[in-house]
Motif scaffolding. Structure first.
Motif, PDB file in Angstrom:
ATOM      1  N   ARG A  45       1.329  -1.156 -12.790  1.00  0.00           N
ATOM      2  CA  ARG A  45       1.168  -1.360 -11.350  1.00  0.00           C
ATOM      3  C   ARG A  45       1.505  -0.079 -10.566  1.00  0.00           C
ATOM      4  N   PRO A  46       0.843   1.023 -10.906  1.00  0.00           N
ATOM      5  CA  PRO A  46       1.180   2.299 -10.266  1.00  0.00           C
ATOM      6  C   PRO A  46       0.627   2.400  -8.857  1.00  0.00           C
ATOM      7  N   ASP A  47       1.131   3.386  -8.134  1.00  0.00           N
ATOM      8  CA  ASP A  47       0.605   3.697  -6.809  1.00  0.00           C
ATOM      9  C   ASP A  47      -0.560   4.676  -6.898  1.00  0.00           C
ATOM     10  N   ALA A  48      -0.674   5.382  -8.037  1.00  0.00           N
ATOM     11  CA  ALA A  48      -1.760   6.339  -8.224  1.00  0.00           C
ATOM     12  C   ALA A  48      -2.067   6.475  -9.707  1.00  0.00           C
ATOM     13  N   ILE A  49      -3.349   6.659 -10.002  1.00  0.00           N
ATOM     14  CA  ILE A  49      -3.800   6.923 -11.370  1.00  0.00           C
ATOM     15  C   ILE A  49      -4.627   8.197 -11.341  1.00  0.00           C
ATOM     16  N   LYS A  50      -4.308   9.121 -12.256  1.00  0.00           N
ATOM     17  CA  LYS A  50      -5.092  10.340 -12.385  1.00  0.00           C
ATOM     18  C   LYS A  50      -5.904  10.285 -13.674  1.00  0.00           C
ATOM     19  N   ILE A  51      -7.134  10.791 -13.591  1.00  0.00           N
ATOM     20  CA  ILE A  51      -7.993  10.839 -14.755  1.00  0.00           C
ATOM     21  C   ILE A  51      -8.878  12.078 -14.650  1.00  0.00           C
ATOM     22  N   ASP A  52      -9.033  12.797 -15.761  1.00  0.00           N
ATOM     23  CA  ASP A  52      -9.899  13.967 -15.776  1.00  0.00           C
ATOM     24  C   ASP A  52     -11.338  13.550 -15.491  1.00  0.00           C
ATOM     25  N   ILE A  53     -12.034  14.346 -14.702  1.00  0.00           N
ATOM     26  CA  ILE A  53     -13.419  14.032 -14.370  1.00  0.00           C
ATOM     27  C   ILE A  53     -14.286  13.981 -15.628  1.00  0.00           C
ATOM     28  N   SER A  54     -13.953  14.765 -16.650  1.00  0.00           N
ATOM     29  CA  SER A  54     -14.736  14.777 -17.886  1.00  0.00           C
ATOM     30  C   SER A  54     -14.579  13.487 -18.681  1.00  0.00           C
ATOM     31  N   ALA A  55     -13.488  12.738 -18.425  1.00  0.00           N
ATOM     32  CA  ALA A  55     -13.254  11.478 -19.131  1.00  0.00           C
ATOM     33  C   ALA A  55     -13.741  10.278 -18.325  1.00  0.00           C
ATOM     34  N   ALA A  56     -14.330  10.532 -17.171  1.00  0.00           N
ATOM     35  CA  ALA A  56     -14.787   9.440 -16.301  1.00  0.00           C
ATOM     36  C   ALA A  56     -16.299   9.536 -16.137  1.00  0.00           C
ATOM     37  N   ASN A  57     -17.011   9.389 -17.252  1.00  0.00           N
ATOM     38  CA  ASN A  57     -18.458   9.622 -17.240  1.00  0.00           C
ATOM     39  C   ASN A  57     -19.282   8.338 -17.371  1.00  0.00           C
ATOM     40  N   ASN A  58     -18.659   7.202 -17.018  1.00  0.00           N
ATOM     41  CA  ASN A  58     -19.355   5.922 -17.045  1.00  0.00           C
ATOM     42  C   ASN A  58     -19.373   5.369 -15.620  1.00  0.00           C
ATOM     43  N   PRO A  59     -20.467   5.529 -14.894  1.00  0.00           N
ATOM     44  CA  PRO A  59     -20.493   5.124 -13.479  1.00  0.00           C
ATOM     45  C   PRO A  59     -20.112   3.672 -13.240  1.00  0.00           C
ATOM     46  N   ALA A  60     -20.583   2.760 -14.106  1.00  0.00           N
ATOM     47  CA  ALA A  60     -20.249   1.341 -13.905  1.00  0.00           C
ATOM     48  C   ALA A  60     -18.757   1.103 -14.070  1.00  0.00           C
ATOM     49  N   ALA A  61     -18.153   1.738 -15.086  1.00  0.00           N
ATOM     50  CA  ALA A  61     -16.714   1.587 -15.305  1.00  0.00           C
ATOM     51  C   ALA A  61     -15.909   2.245 -14.192  1.00  0.00           C
ATOM     52  N   GLN A  62     -16.426   3.350 -13.664  1.00  0.00           N
ATOM     53  CA  GLN A  62     -15.770   4.000 -12.527  1.00  0.00           C
ATOM     54  C   GLN A  62     -15.682   3.052 -11.338  1.00  0.00           C
ATOM     55  N   ILE A  63     -16.807   2.450 -10.993  1.00  0.00           N
ATOM     56  CA  ILE A  63     -16.840   1.551  -9.845  1.00  0.00           C
ATOM     57  C   ILE A  63     -15.922   0.351 -10.064  1.00  0.00           C
ATOM     58  N   GLN A  64     -15.906  -0.179 -11.302  1.00  0.00           N
ATOM     59  CA  GLN A  64     -15.024  -1.307 -11.601  1.00  0.00           C
ATOM     60  C   GLN A  64     -13.565  -0.915 -11.429  1.00  0.00           C
ATOM     61  N   LEU A  65     -13.199   0.279 -11.917  1.00  0.00           N
ATOM     62  CA  LEU A  65     -11.824   0.748 -11.771  1.00  0.00           C
ATOM     63  C   LEU A  65     -11.474   0.922 -10.294  1.00  0.00           C
ATOM     64  N   LEU A  66     -12.359   1.520  -9.529  1.00  0.00           N
ATOM     65  CA  LEU A  66     -12.086   1.744  -8.116  1.00  0.00           C
ATOM     66  C   LEU A  66     -11.949   0.435  -7.343  1.00  0.00           C
ATOM     67  N   ASP A  67     -12.761  -0.533  -7.682  1.00  0.00           N
ATOM     68  CA  ASP A  67     -12.646  -1.844  -7.027  1.00  0.00           C
ATOM     69  C   ASP A  67     -11.307  -2.503  -7.349  1.00  0.00           C
TER      70      ASP A  67
END
Length: 283
Positions: free
Chosen positions: A193-215
């Motif tokens: 339950r963090p206040d912030a999550i960091k992830i390298d842009i090179s490891a975030a190459n799945n647009p659908a999963a990105q949107i799910q995480l952001l939601d």
């Protein structure tokens, strides 16, 4: 800066009265001594992914250099220092960064990200964050604007990370975590339950999963920060993948190089091949 307690402490540092291991140099920067190394702070901005507005800064420890491009001290000492020495260095850097951040104009309403070294997770006994909270209280500095950024872990360290996060949270700090991929980011979001999550842009190459995480992060009031953005094409791909979502943040050499001054990061800097080749180890 309008903080009498911090001003008084800075005056003591300038007069070399506060600590033999901490002092102010001729430029007004706090510097620390660790063995034979002279340390100072560099700050890199964290910006809104929507309009590139500066929202926070991350602090890095550097061996002192007049041109702001000193070596990464953790990389030099990671394999040489024992656990006790690593804890001492971590605490020195935390105080050093806090002083160098809050002595500067414009810092009062911005967040400060401070990294916690992986050795500190298991090496510290007792209440994580209590000593640092006491220092902040004495200096009358806002702990609620400080995000303690926990390192990326192995599966065997899951319980340690949870324990440390809860200790820091009980002491009033906000918690940041580092994720190796989008799947791990979703796990950390639920478990820590963090206040912030960091992830390298090179490891975030799945647009659908990105949107799910952001939601999911938006519902949990957690900031997602895509880091190590080095060129415009990567930034554009990120924007295109999340064209309906504006609640994410960005960090990288495309926008800012780490600098001692917060003012230097207020402008957007173009990434060049020379800059990136020279500074790849800074993050």
């Amino acid at each position: 800066m309008n903080n009498p307690a911090l001003q008084a402490y800075l005056s003591r540092l300038k007069s070399h009265l506060a600590s033999s291991n901490l002092w102010l140099d001729e430029q007004g920067r706090a510097r620390g001594r660790y063995f034979n190394s002279s340390l100072t702070s560099a700050f890199q901005a964290i910006r809104s992914g929507y309009d590139r507005q500066v929202l926070a800064y991350e602090a890095y420890a550097r061996s002192y250099s007049v041109n702001d491009q000193g070596l990464n001290v953790w990389k030099l000492l990671e394999y040489a220092a024992n656990d006790d020495e690593s804890v001492e260095l971590d605490r020195l850097c935390r105080l050093l960064h806090t002083i160098n951040f809050y002595r500067q104009a414009g810092s009062a309403h911005l967040d400060l990200y401070l990294s916690v070294h992986s050795r500190l997770l298991a090496a510290v006994e007792g209440n994580h964050g209590m000593a640092f909270r006491r220092i902040l209280d004495v200096l009358e500095l806002p702990h609620q604007h400080i995000v303690l950024q926990l390192p990326q872990i192995t599966p065997s360290q899951r319980w340690v990370l949870t324990h440390v996060a809860e200790n820091y949270r009980r002491n009033g700090f906000r918690i940041g975590v580092n994720a190796g991929n989008l799947e791990q980011a979703q796990d950390l979001l639920v478990r820590i339950r963090p206040d912030a999550i960091k992830i390298d842009i090179s490891a975030a190459n799945n647009p659908a999963a990105q949107i799910q995480l952001l939601d999911q992060a938006s519902r949990a009031h957690c900031n997602v920060i895509f880091r190590r953005i080095e060129n415009e094409s990567r930034y554009q791909l990120l924007q295109q993948a999340n064209d309906t979502v504006s609640s994410y943040q960005v960090q990288g050499f495309l926008f800012d190089l780490p600098q001692a001054s917060l003012v230097a990061a207020e402008r957007v800097l173009p990434a060049t091949a020379g800059n990136i080749a020279q500074l790849t180890d800074l993050e």
